[in-house]
Design a protein around this motif. Structure first.
Motif, PDB file in Angstrom:
ATOM      1  N   GLU A  52       0.810  -1.217   0.000  1.00 29.99           N
ATOM      2  CA  GLU A  52       0.000   0.000   0.000  1.00 29.99           C
ATOM      3  C   GLU A  52       0.846   1.271   0.000  1.00 29.99           C
ATOM      4  O   GLU A  52       0.321   2.374   0.213  1.00 29.99           O
ATOM      5  CB  GLU A  52      -0.977   0.036   1.205  1.00 29.99           C
ATOM      6  N   GLY A  53       2.145   1.138  -0.218  1.00 32.12           N
ATOM      7  CA  GLY A  53       2.989   2.306  -0.386  1.00 32.12           C
ATOM      8  C   GLY A  53       2.955   2.784  -1.828  1.00 32.12           C
ATOM      9  O   GLY A  53       2.581   2.040  -2.741  1.00 32.12           O
ATOM     10  N   LYS A  54       3.348   4.037  -2.043  1.00 26.37           N
ATOM     11  CA  LYS A  54       3.350   4.613  -3.384  1.00 26.37           C
ATOM     12  C   LYS A  54       4.599   5.469  -3.578  1.00 26.37           C
ATOM     13  O   LYS A  54       5.116   6.059  -2.625  1.00 26.37           O
ATOM     14  CB  LYS A  54       2.121   5.511  -3.606  1.00 26.37           C
ATOM     15  N   LEU A  55       5.047   5.519  -4.819  1.00 30.22           N
ATOM     16  CA  LEU A  55       6.065   6.468  -5.228  1.00 30.22           C
ATOM     17  C   LEU A  55       5.447   7.383  -6.266  1.00 30.22           C
ATOM     18  O   LEU A  55       4.953   6.925  -7.306  1.00 30.22           O
ATOM     19  CB  LEU A  55       7.288   5.763  -5.820  1.00 30.22           C
ATOM     20  N   LEU A  56       5.455   8.685  -6.002  1.00 32.33           N
ATOM     21  CA  LEU A  56       4.842   9.674  -6.898  1.00 32.33           C
ATOM     22  C   LEU A  56       5.932  10.593  -7.434  1.00 32.33           C
ATOM     23  O   LEU A  56       6.642  11.239  -6.663  1.00 32.33           O
ATOM     24  CB  LEU A  56       3.793  10.484  -6.140  1.00 32.33           C
ATOM     25  N   LEU A  57       6.081  10.655  -8.745  1.00 34.17           N
ATOM     26  CA  LEU A  57       7.059  11.510  -9.411  1.00 34.17           C
ATOM     27  C   LEU A  57       6.342  12.657 -10.101  1.00 34.17           C
ATOM     28  O   LEU A  57       5.412  12.433 -10.884  1.00 34.17           O
ATOM     29  CB  LEU A  57       7.861  10.708 -10.440  1.00 34.17           C
ATOM     30  N   LEU A  58       6.769  13.885  -9.819  1.00 30.33           N
ATOM     31  CA  LEU A  58       6.183  15.078 -10.407  1.00 30.33           C
ATOM     32  C   LEU A  58       7.144  15.639 -11.444  1.00 30.33           C
ATOM     33  O   LEU A  58       8.325  15.830 -11.149  1.00 30.33           O
ATOM     34  CB  LEU A  58       5.921  16.145  -9.340  1.00 30.33           C
ATOM     35  N   PHE A  59       6.659  15.948 -12.649  1.00 26.92           N
ATOM     36  CA  PHE A  59       7.579  16.418 -13.686  1.00 26.92           C
ATOM     37  C   PHE A  59       6.852  17.250 -14.728  1.00 26.92           C
ATOM     38  O   PHE A  59       5.607  17.317 -14.760  1.00 26.92           O
ATOM     39  CB  PHE A  59       8.297  15.235 -14.349  1.00 26.92           C
ATOM     40  N   ASN A  60       7.635  17.889 -15.584  1.00 24.12           N
ATOM     41  CA  ASN A  60       7.116  18.664 -16.707  1.00 24.12           C
ATOM     42  C   ASN A  60       7.299  17.860 -17.984  1.00 24.12           C
ATOM     43  O   ASN A  60       8.389  17.336 -18.239  1.00 24.12           O
ATOM     44  CB  ASN A  60       7.856  20.001 -16.813  1.00 24.12           C
ATOM     45  N   HIS A  61       6.271  17.782 -18.801  1.00 18.71           N
ATOM     46  CA  HIS A  61       6.316  16.896 -19.966  1.00 18.71           C
ATOM     47  C   HIS A  61       7.320  17.356 -21.030  1.00 18.71           C
ATOM     48  O   HIS A  61       7.695  16.573 -21.900  1.00 18.71           O
ATOM     49  CB  HIS A  61       4.919  16.780 -20.591  1.00 18.71           C
ATOM     50  N   THR A  62       7.754  18.622 -20.978  1.00 14.76           N
ATOM     51  CA  THR A  62       8.763  19.081 -21.944  1.00 14.76           C
ATOM     52  C   THR A  62      10.160  18.598 -21.591  1.00 14.76           C
ATOM     53  O   THR A  62      11.058  18.612 -22.433  1.00 14.76           O
ATOM     54  CB  THR A  62       8.768  20.618 -22.040  1.00 14.76           C
ATOM     55  N   GLU A  63      10.366  18.168 -20.344  1.00 12.07           N
ATOM     56  CA  GLU A  63      11.685  17.694 -19.913  1.00 12.07           C
ATOM     57  C   GLU A  63      11.838  16.179 -20.051  1.00 12.07           C
ATOM     58  O   GLU A  63      12.950  15.687 -20.250  1.00 12.07           O
ATOM     59  CB  GLU A  63      11.931  18.070 -18.446  1.00 12.07           C
ATOM     60  N   TYR A  64      10.748  15.441 -19.910  1.00 11.05           N
ATOM     61  CA  TYR A  64      10.837  13.989 -19.843  1.00 11.05           C
ATOM     62  C   TYR A  64       9.777  13.319 -20.705  1.00 11.05           C
ATOM     63  O   TYR A  64       8.663  13.833 -20.847  1.00 11.05           O
ATOM     64  CB  TYR A  64      10.660  13.496 -18.402  1.00 11.05           C
ATOM     65  N   GLU A  65      10.161  12.158 -21.228  1.00  6.97           N
ATOM     66  CA  GLU A  65       9.209  11.260 -21.870  1.00  6.97           C
ATOM     67  C   GLU A  65       8.725  10.257 -20.824  1.00  6.97           C
ATOM     68  O   GLU A  65       9.530   9.684 -20.088  1.00  6.97           O
ATOM     69  CB  GLU A  65       9.861  10.523 -23.036  1.00  6.97           C
TER      70      GLU A  65
END
Length: 252
Positions: A52-65
């Motif tokens: 029940e743990g989670k890893l959440l990554l926040l990013f901008n779509h112009t920097e990463y695919e």
């Protein structure tokens, strides 16, 4: 077992404000404001775990695919099995700042959640110092207890001095130091051999031709590559009345 979701921009911008204080690698002050202006959060990547743990990554779509991020993080998440239960870990991704770069986040995950077994390390000490105007080879042995983020142990090293020849004969003068050592690495959790600090005391049974009276040393070692380190320090001798700076190299 693991689910990946992509959430679009407007919903995330609101959510990111709510969880900003919970971001593991958060930026402060003007850096955070500048990042939000130049590369605002537009997407998320979420990994769900069986506990029940989670890893959440926040990013901008112009920097990463998305596919590239999914591939990179899936590889490390297969090995990092120590994530906390019922907790969401949030990381901000951007190549603009060292602590938000992809590799830095991966290293942080490895440092905190990669399974690790404490172990005992035995190794040789081989090198060369320039001490008090003399070149002195250094040989000895080291025993270290390896922990996840640091190592601690001791070494017994001989700073070998070759005085001038007398009637063509070469004499070897040994200068044995017993050292306590602490080793760490702030940048790479998979290798805590990059930085070392140590202190030691001369324990000769025979007379030293380099040092007199109570003699102690302190040193710092920095690993340059896989096979070589540079070491700098100072030796206090004559009951701490005289000080010699030292600089040298170590192999392995």
């Amino acid at each position: 077992m693991r689910r990946i979701l992509l959430v679009s921009c407007l919903a995330l911008l609101c959510a990111s404000q709510t969880i900003a204080q919970e971001i593991e690698n958060k930026l402060f002050g003007n850096n955070l404001e500048k990042l939000n202006e130049d590369f605002p959060v537009t997407d998320t990547l979420v990994f769900d775990f069986p506990n029940e743990g989670k890893l959440l990554l926040l990013f901008n779509h112009t920097e990463y695919e998305l596919s590239d991020l999914e591939e990179k993080f899936s590889l490390i998440l297969k090995k990092t099995t120590k994530f906390p239960e019922f907790q969401t870990l949030v990381y901000r991704l951007s190549e603009e700042y060292p602590q938000t770069q992809t590799e830095a986040v991966i290293l942080d995950l490895e440092r905190e959640y990669l399974p690790y077994m404490d172990q005992l390390e035995l190794s040789a000490v081989i090198g060369m110092d320039f001490t008090g105007g003399e070149f002195t080879p250094v040989v000895g042995g080291r025993m270290m207890f390896n922990f996840r983020k640091f190592d601690i142990g001791a070494s017994f090293t001989n700073k070998v001095f070759f005085p001038e020849r007398i009637e063509g004969n070469i004499k070897v003068n040994s200068n044995w130091f017993a050292n306590l050592e602490y080793r760490w690495d702030k940048s790479d959790p998979k290798s805590n051999t990059a930085n070392m600090f140590g202190i030691g005391i001369l324990v000769n049974e025979s007379k030293s031709q380099l040092f007199t009276g109570t003699t102690a040393q302190a040193f710092y070692k920095r690993k340059l590559n896989k096979n070589m380190s540079i070491q700098v320090g100072v030796i206090a001798t004559e009951n701490f009345k005289t000080f010699y700076p030292t600089v040298g190299i170590r192999f392995w």
